[in-house]
Design an enzyme around this catalytic site. Structure first.
Site, PDB file in Angstrom:
ATOM      1  N   TYR A 284     -40.411 -67.599 -68.289  1.00 28.80           N
ATOM      2  CA  TYR A 284     -39.691 -66.372 -68.621  1.00 28.80           C
ATOM      3  C   TYR A 284     -40.026 -66.008 -70.065  1.00 28.80           C
ATOM      4  O   TYR A 284     -41.142 -66.225 -70.517  1.00 28.80           O
ATOM      5  CB  TYR A 284     -38.193 -66.563 -68.364  1.00 28.80           C
ATOM      6  CG  TYR A 284     -37.429 -65.276 -68.256  1.00 28.80           C
ATOM      7  CD1 TYR A 284     -37.843 -64.270 -67.379  1.00 28.80           C
ATOM      8  CD2 TYR A 284     -36.300 -65.051 -69.037  1.00 28.80           C
ATOM      9  CE1 TYR A 284     -37.157 -63.073 -67.288  1.00 28.80           C
ATOM     10  CE2 TYR A 284     -35.600 -63.856 -68.950  1.00 28.80           C
ATOM     11  CZ  TYR A 284     -36.042 -62.870 -68.076  1.00 28.80           C
ATOM     12  OH  TYR A 284     -35.357 -61.693 -67.984  1.00 28.80           O
TER      13      TYR A 284
ATOM     14  N   LYS B 283     -38.153 -63.648 -38.312  1.00 25.10           N
ATOM     15  CA  LYS B 283     -39.570 -63.336 -38.510  1.00 25.10           C
ATOM     16  C   LYS B 283     -40.069 -63.943 -39.809  1.00 25.10           C
ATOM     17  O   LYS B 283     -41.163 -64.522 -39.870  1.00 25.10           O
ATOM     18  CB  LYS B 283     -39.735 -61.821 -38.541  1.00 25.10           C
ATOM     19  CG  LYS B 283     -41.133 -61.343 -38.207  1.00 25.10           C
ATOM     20  CD  LYS B 283     -41.318 -61.357 -36.707  1.00 25.10           C
ATOM     21  CE  LYS B 283     -42.632 -60.749 -36.304  1.00 25.10           C
ATOM     22  NZ  LYS B 283     -42.723 -60.579 -34.849  1.00 25.10           N
TER      23      LYS B 283
END
Length: 488
Positions: free
Chosen positions: A116, A171
């Site tokens: 970060y 899915k």
């Protein structure tokens, strides 16, 4: 008790029962379940005392009503106390089926500063200077959006976005399990074509591919075509192309079993929606002898009026003899029946009227167009979409490997060459020396499938080759991936 639907793990229940501790008690439980038409899959003793045994009895039932009947039959037995009934499918879905996990440990300040701020700023600037680096330096490299508006959820109809979410989660889980692809559900609270196109265009920078799912025809055709035109990443409508790839793969091997050639057979397709349309167009590209498309309006033929553009195209480019009768009449003398429509449209007697060594793909879920047990009495090869029957034709054979290959190749579009290559790869995984009437497709758990499909798609992406010569119809036959398409 007569049960017309077959028991399935999708309607599995676990029943906690206290029963008197005698030698016949457990046998009475299993006998009662069997007489009720269910299938016992497990029986576990969880506790006991000098007079009672507490067991968890797990069984597959046909549907929710049948599960209630099984519980009622057990409750009616002497000395039996049914204490709790758990639906194992609902238990599996509690809290959802997928999660985000970090690939970076973030164990200390050093790692945090690189993952970060401040280190991440350098990576942002690199991508700003060269946007193509996003495929290399972000999740775009391996991430697919699974997009649905909930307008055609499985075979259940227009349930809306929230109700479609369990399917899209599933899915995404399949993408990860079989293709190593990170996928995320994106369910949209709109069924306006323009809005869907705009939303997907807006979110596309974060993804390496778009998988459209459970969007009703004919809108799905326009949505896919417009997104393919607008985006530089592959757009793949699985209800169309995943189904078509798997059906072509299965039919390739089924024809090998019966010794027929695709160019010599007549095929009847019940269901001219997203899946059926894509199947027929891919078969036409491969030079199939003839196709009759059948849907709510009957057999699509020249002369029918009021058809949408997709059906009008099918009416003009299939059905050489312009047949206009009912479905049983259409399959009379046909070599192949492919159903992607609705349950119980045909009987075993109808299948008996097909050509010698006929092939039946009854793919409606959970109940196929014809009872596969009846179809097997007359057809040489029978396939369904069910996991509890031989020859399950399931889109999971295709889409994980297709996307794996496209992502690896940094493909900018899904092409017909990729579809044909994927179908050949799936068929060839079985091997000509292994195929027989009950094995025309590999198992969805065959670890060779996704890598083989991915390799075939990568090769097609890097070295596209001309399609085999065929005479599919007029010169303006649209690309299967750009136009057409009810798994798994």
């Amino acid at each position: 008790m007569a049960i017309t639907r077959m028991p399935s793990a999708g309607f599995s229940i676990t029943i906690r029962i206290a029963v008197t501790a005698d030698a016949s008690s457990i046998g009475r439980l299993t006998t009662s379940v069997g007489e009720a038409g269910a299938i016992v899959t497990a029986l576990d003793v969880v506790d006991s005392d000098p007079t009672h045994v507490i067991v968890d009895l797990t069984c597959d039932t046909a549907d929710a009503g049948h599960a209630d009947q099984v519980v009622d039959a057990l409750t009616a037995l002497d000395g039996v106390d049914v204490r709790k009934v758990s639906d194992r499918t609902f238990l599996l879905h509690l809290g959802g089926k997928i999660e985000v996990t970090s690939k970076v440990a973030l164990r200390n300040r050093d790692e945090l500063s690189r993952a970060y701020t401040p280190g991440v700023a350098r990576v942002c600037m690199a991508i700003a200077e060269n946007p193509a680096d996003a495929r290399r330096l972000t999740i775009k490299r391996n991430t697919v959006a699974v997009v649905s508006d909930g307008s055609a959820v499985l075979g259940l109809g227009n349930l809306g976005p929230a109700a479609s979410l369990p399917v899209m989660e599933g899915k995404a889980a399949l993408f990860k399990r079989f293709g190593g692809v990170d996928a995320w559900p994106v369910v949209l609270d709109t069924q306006d074509t323009d809005e869907i196109v705009q939303i997907v265009k807006a979110i596309a920078p974060a993804y390496g591919g778009i998988n459209l799912e459970d969007i009703a025809a004919p809108r799905c055709f326009e949505i896919e075509a417009r997104l393919r035109e607008a985006l530089d990443i592959p757009v793949f409508h699985d209800d169309q192309h995943g189904t078509a790839i798997c059906v072509l793969a299965a039919l390739t091997n089924a024809l090998r079993v019966v010794g027929k050639r695709l160019e010599d057979v007549r095929v009847v397709v019940s269901g001219a929606g997203a899946a059926g349309t894509a199947i027929m167009k891919l078969l036409l590209r491969q030079g199939v002898g003839d196709i009759i498309a059948y849907d709510r309006e009957g057999a699509l033929h020249r002369g029918l009026t009021g058809l949408n553009s997709a059906w009008q195209w099918l009416a003009e480019n299939t059905n050489k003899e312009n047949y206009s009768g009912d479905l049983p009449g259409a399959i009379r003398g046909a070599d192949v029946f492919i159903g992607v429509s609705a349950p119980n449209l045909l009987t075993g007697d109808d299948i008996a009227q097909m050509a010698k060594d006929s092939i039946v793909f009854a793919l409606a879920n959970p109940d196929p167009e014809v009872d596969p047990r009846e179809a097997r009495k007359h057809a040489a090869v029978v396939a369904t979409g069910r996991s509890d029957q031989p020859n399950q034709i399931n889109n999971v054979l295709a889409f994980p490997g297709v996307f794996r290959g496209m992502l690896d190749a940094h493909a900018e579009e899904f092409t017909e060459e990729m579809a044909l290559a994927a179908a050949r790869a799936i068929a060839d995984v079985v091997g000509e020396d292994k195929i027989n009437p009950t094995v025309i497709v590999p198992s969805v758990f065959d670890s060779r499938v996704a890598p083989a499909v991915a390799a075939a798609v990568r090769a097609a992406a890097h070295n596209p080759s001309p399609l085999p010569a065929a005479d599919p119809g007029p010169a303006d036959l649209p690309e299967i991936a750009a136009s057409a398409s009810a798994t798994p």
